[in-house]
Design a protein around this motif. Structure first.
Motif, PDB file in Angstrom:
ATOM      1  N   ARG A   1      42.184  59.588  49.268  1.00  0.00           N
ATOM      2  CA  ARG A   1      41.091  58.998  50.048  1.00  0.00           C
ATOM      3  C   ARG A   1      41.482  57.612  50.560  1.00  0.00           C
ATOM      4  NH1 ARG A   1      35.274  59.432  50.166  1.00  0.00           N
ATOM      5  NH2 ARG A   1      34.699  58.124  51.895  1.00  0.00           N
ATOM      6  N   LEU A   2      42.201  56.858  49.729  1.00  0.00           N
ATOM      7  CA  LEU A   2      42.672  55.543  50.150  1.00  0.00           C
ATOM      8  C   LEU A   2      43.513  55.656  51.414  1.00  0.00           C
ATOM      9  CD1 LEU A   2      43.329  52.504  49.806  1.00  0.00           C
ATOM     10  CD2 LEU A   2      45.130  53.194  48.239  1.00  0.00           C
ATOM     11  N   ALA A   3      44.420  56.610  51.431  1.00  0.00           N
ATOM     12  CA  ALA A   3      45.292  56.808  52.596  1.00  0.00           C
ATOM     13  C   ALA A   3      44.469  57.151  53.828  1.00  0.00           C
ATOM     14  CB  ALA A   3      46.314  57.906  52.317  1.00  0.00           C
ATOM     15  N   GLU A   4      43.520  58.051  53.678  1.00  0.00           N
ATOM     16  CA  GLU A   4      42.683  58.457  54.812  1.00  0.00           C
ATOM     17  C   GLU A   4      41.887  57.283  55.376  1.00  0.00           C
ATOM     18  OE1 GLU A   4      42.696  61.331  56.399  1.00  0.00           O
ATOM     19  OE2 GLU A   4      44.141  62.202  55.002  1.00  0.00           O
ATOM     20  N   GLU A   5      41.245  56.527  54.495  1.00  0.00           N
ATOM     21  CA  GLU A   5      40.398  55.415  54.947  1.00  0.00           C
ATOM     22  C   GLU A   5      41.224  54.286  55.551  1.00  0.00           C
ATOM     23  OE1 GLU A   5      37.167  55.414  55.184  1.00  0.00           O
ATOM     24  OE2 GLU A   5      36.926  57.350  54.210  1.00  0.00           O
TER      25      GLU A   5
ATOM     26  N   ASP B   1      44.272  54.469  56.925  1.00  0.00           N
ATOM     27  CA  ASP B   1      44.833  54.907  58.208  1.00  0.00           C
ATOM     28  C   ASP B   1      43.761  54.926  59.301  1.00  0.00           C
ATOM     29  OD1 ASP B   1      47.299  55.121  57.013  1.00  0.00           O
ATOM     30  OD2 ASP B   1      47.311  57.320  56.961  1.00  0.00           O
ATOM     31  N   ALA B   2      42.556  55.354  58.944  1.00  0.00           N
ATOM     32  CA  ALA B   2      41.460  55.371  59.921  1.00  0.00           C
ATOM     33  C   ALA B   2      41.113  53.945  60.356  1.00  0.00           C
ATOM     34  CB  ALA B   2      40.238  56.069  59.336  1.00  0.00           C
ATOM     35  N   ALA B   3      41.115  53.001  59.403  1.00  0.00           N
ATOM     36  CA  ALA B   3      40.827  51.606  59.742  1.00  0.00           C
ATOM     37  C   ALA B   3      41.914  51.048  60.664  1.00  0.00           C
ATOM     38  CB  ALA B   3      40.716  50.769  58.470  1.00  0.00           C
ATOM     39  N   GLN B   4      43.166  51.442  60.436  1.00  0.00           N
ATOM     40  CA  GLN B   4      44.239  51.012  61.336  1.00  0.00           C
ATOM     41  C   GLN B   4      44.035  51.598  62.724  1.00  0.00           C
ATOM     42  OE1 GLN B   4      47.818  52.122  59.141  1.00  0.00           O
ATOM     43  NE2 GLN B   4      48.291  49.954  58.903  1.00  0.00           N
ATOM     44  N   ASP B   5      43.671  52.869  62.792  1.00  0.00           N
ATOM     45  CA  ASP B   5      43.442  53.514  64.083  1.00  0.00           C
ATOM     46  C   ASP B   5      42.294  52.844  64.852  1.00  0.00           C
ATOM     47  OD1 ASP B   5      45.481  55.293  63.560  1.00  0.00           O
ATOM     48  OD2 ASP B   5      44.140  56.934  62.957  1.00  0.00           O
ATOM     49  N   ARG B   6      41.281  52.391  64.119  1.00  0.00           N
ATOM     50  CA  ARG B   6      40.146  51.714  64.758  1.00  0.00           C
ATOM     51  C   ARG B   6      40.453  50.257  65.086  1.00  0.00           C
ATOM     52  NH1 ARG B   6      37.480  54.438  60.436  1.00  0.00           N
ATOM     53  NH2 ARG B   6      37.405  52.480  59.293  1.00  0.00           N
TER      54      ARG B   6
ATOM     55  N   GLU C   1      52.052  55.262  48.345  1.00  0.00           N
ATOM     56  CA  GLU C   1      51.963  56.350  47.373  1.00  0.00           C
ATOM     57  C   GLU C   1      50.773  57.259  47.668  1.00  0.00           C
ATOM     58  OE1 GLU C   1      51.996  54.266  43.653  1.00  0.00           O
ATOM     59  OE2 GLU C   1      54.179  54.027  43.694  1.00  0.00           O
ATOM     60  N   ALA C   2      49.666  56.678  48.107  1.00  0.00           N
ATOM     61  CA  ALA C   2      48.495  57.482  48.465  1.00  0.00           C
ATOM     62  C   ALA C   2      48.815  58.389  49.650  1.00  0.00           C
ATOM     63  CB  ALA C   2      47.308  56.577  48.786  1.00  0.00           C
ATOM     64  N   ARG C   3      49.563  57.871  50.604  1.00  0.00           N
ATOM     65  CA  ARG C   3      49.967  58.683  51.756  1.00  0.00           C
ATOM     66  C   ARG C   3      50.886  59.822  51.326  1.00  0.00           C
ATOM     67  NH1 ARG C   3      50.914  53.409  55.463  1.00  0.00           N
ATOM     68  NH2 ARG C   3      48.866  53.350  56.447  1.00  0.00           N
ATOM     69  N   GLN C   4      51.791  59.552  50.395  1.00  0.00           N
ATOM     70  CA  GLN C   4      52.687  60.600  49.903  1.00  0.00           C
ATOM     71  C   GLN C   4      51.888  61.717  49.231  1.00  0.00           C
ATOM     72  OE1 GLN C   4      55.378  58.107  47.542  1.00  0.00           O
ATOM     73  NE2 GLN C   4      57.033  58.745  48.919  1.00  0.00           N
ATOM     74  N   LEU C   5      50.920  61.354  48.395  1.00  0.00           N
ATOM     75  CA  LEU C   5      50.078  62.359  47.737  1.00  0.00           C
ATOM     76  C   LEU C   5      49.286  63.165  48.763  1.00  0.00           C
ATOM     77  CD1 LEU C   5      48.710  60.333  44.699  1.00  0.00           C
ATOM     78  CD2 LEU C   5      50.301  62.265  44.629  1.00  0.00           C
ATOM     79  N   ARG C   6      48.699  62.470  49.714  1.00  0.00           N
ATOM     80  CA  ARG C   6      47.917  63.146  50.753  1.00  0.00           C
ATOM     81  C   ARG C   6      48.775  64.136  51.522  1.00  0.00           C
ATOM     82  NH1 ARG C   6      46.783  59.508  55.577  1.00  0.00           N
ATOM     83  NH2 ARG C   6      49.006  59.892  55.726  1.00  0.00           N
ATOM     84  N   ASP C   7      49.966  63.705  51.913  1.00  0.00           N
ATOM     85  CA  ASP C   7      50.846  64.564  52.703  1.00  0.00           C
ATOM     86  C   ASP C   7      51.349  65.757  51.894  1.00  0.00           C
ATOM     87  OD1 ASP C   7      50.418  62.758  54.732  1.00  0.00           O
ATOM     88  OD2 ASP C   7      52.389  61.802  54.549  1.00  0.00           O
ATOM     89  N   ALA C   8      51.624  65.543  50.606  1.00  0.00           N
ATOM     90  CA  ALA C   8      52.075  66.641  49.743  1.00  0.00           C
ATOM     91  C   ALA C   8      50.963  67.668  49.571  1.00  0.00           C
ATOM     92  CB  ALA C   8      52.514  66.101  48.386  1.00  0.00           C
ATOM     93  N   GLU C   9      49.754  67.199  49.377  1.00  0.00           N
ATOM     94  CA  GLU C   9      48.615  68.115  49.209  1.00  0.00           C
ATOM     95  C   GLU C   9      48.338  68.868  50.504  1.00  0.00           C
ATOM     96  OE1 GLU C   9      45.427  70.091  47.347  1.00  0.00           O
ATOM     97  OE2 GLU C   9      47.081  68.954  46.488  1.00  0.00           O
ATOM     98  N   LYS C  10      48.491  68.197  51.622  1.00  0.00           N
ATOM     99  CA  LYS C  10      48.275  68.849  52.917  1.00  0.00           C
ATOM    100  C   LYS C  10      49.321  69.946  53.151  1.00  0.00           C
ATOM    101  CE  LYS C  10      46.826  66.344  56.320  1.00  0.00           C
ATOM    102  NZ  LYS C  10      46.735  65.390  57.449  1.00  0.00           N
ATOM    103  N   ALA C  11      50.560  69.658  52.755  1.00  0.00           N
ATOM    104  CA  ALA C  11      51.647  70.624  52.947  1.00  0.00           C
ATOM    105  C   ALA C  11      51.520  71.820  52.008  1.00  0.00           C
ATOM    106  CB  ALA C  11      53.000  69.951  52.737  1.00  0.00           C
ATOM    107  N   GLU C  12      50.986  71.556  50.816  1.00  0.00           N
ATOM    108  CA  GLU C  12      50.847  72.628  49.825  1.00  0.00           C
ATOM    109  C   GLU C  12      49.516  72.454  49.088  1.00  0.00           C
ATOM    110  OE1 GLU C  12      53.179  74.342  45.933  1.00  0.00           O
ATOM    111  OE2 GLU C  12      54.287  73.116  47.347  1.00  0.00           O
TER     112      GLU C  12
END
Length: 69
Positions: A2-6, A8-13, A48-59
């Protein structure tokens, strides 16, 4: 994850600085964008949060299986 998602979204905004913005970048109407440090976050934790997010998304289910094992 969730940290990675939030974050990254704040950066995009445009609410927080991107690492490649450089010193002084993002100054809008006299106010510089917040950095990870300003928010009390370590860049390593975001990475590290991004790595977890990406790993979960991939599998999907990978993290739950790892925790259960």
């Amino acid at each position: 994850m969730r940290l990675a998602e939030e974050y990254d979204a704040a950066q995009d905004r445009g609410e927080v600085s991107k690492g490649r913005d450089g010193p002084g970048a993002g100054v809008s109407q006299g106010n510089a964008k917040a950095t990870a440090s300003d928010l009390g976050l370590a860049r390593k934790d975001i990475h590290e949060a991004r790595q977890l997010r990406d790993a979960e998304k991939a599998e999907p289910g990978l993290i739950k299986r790892s925790l259960d094992g």
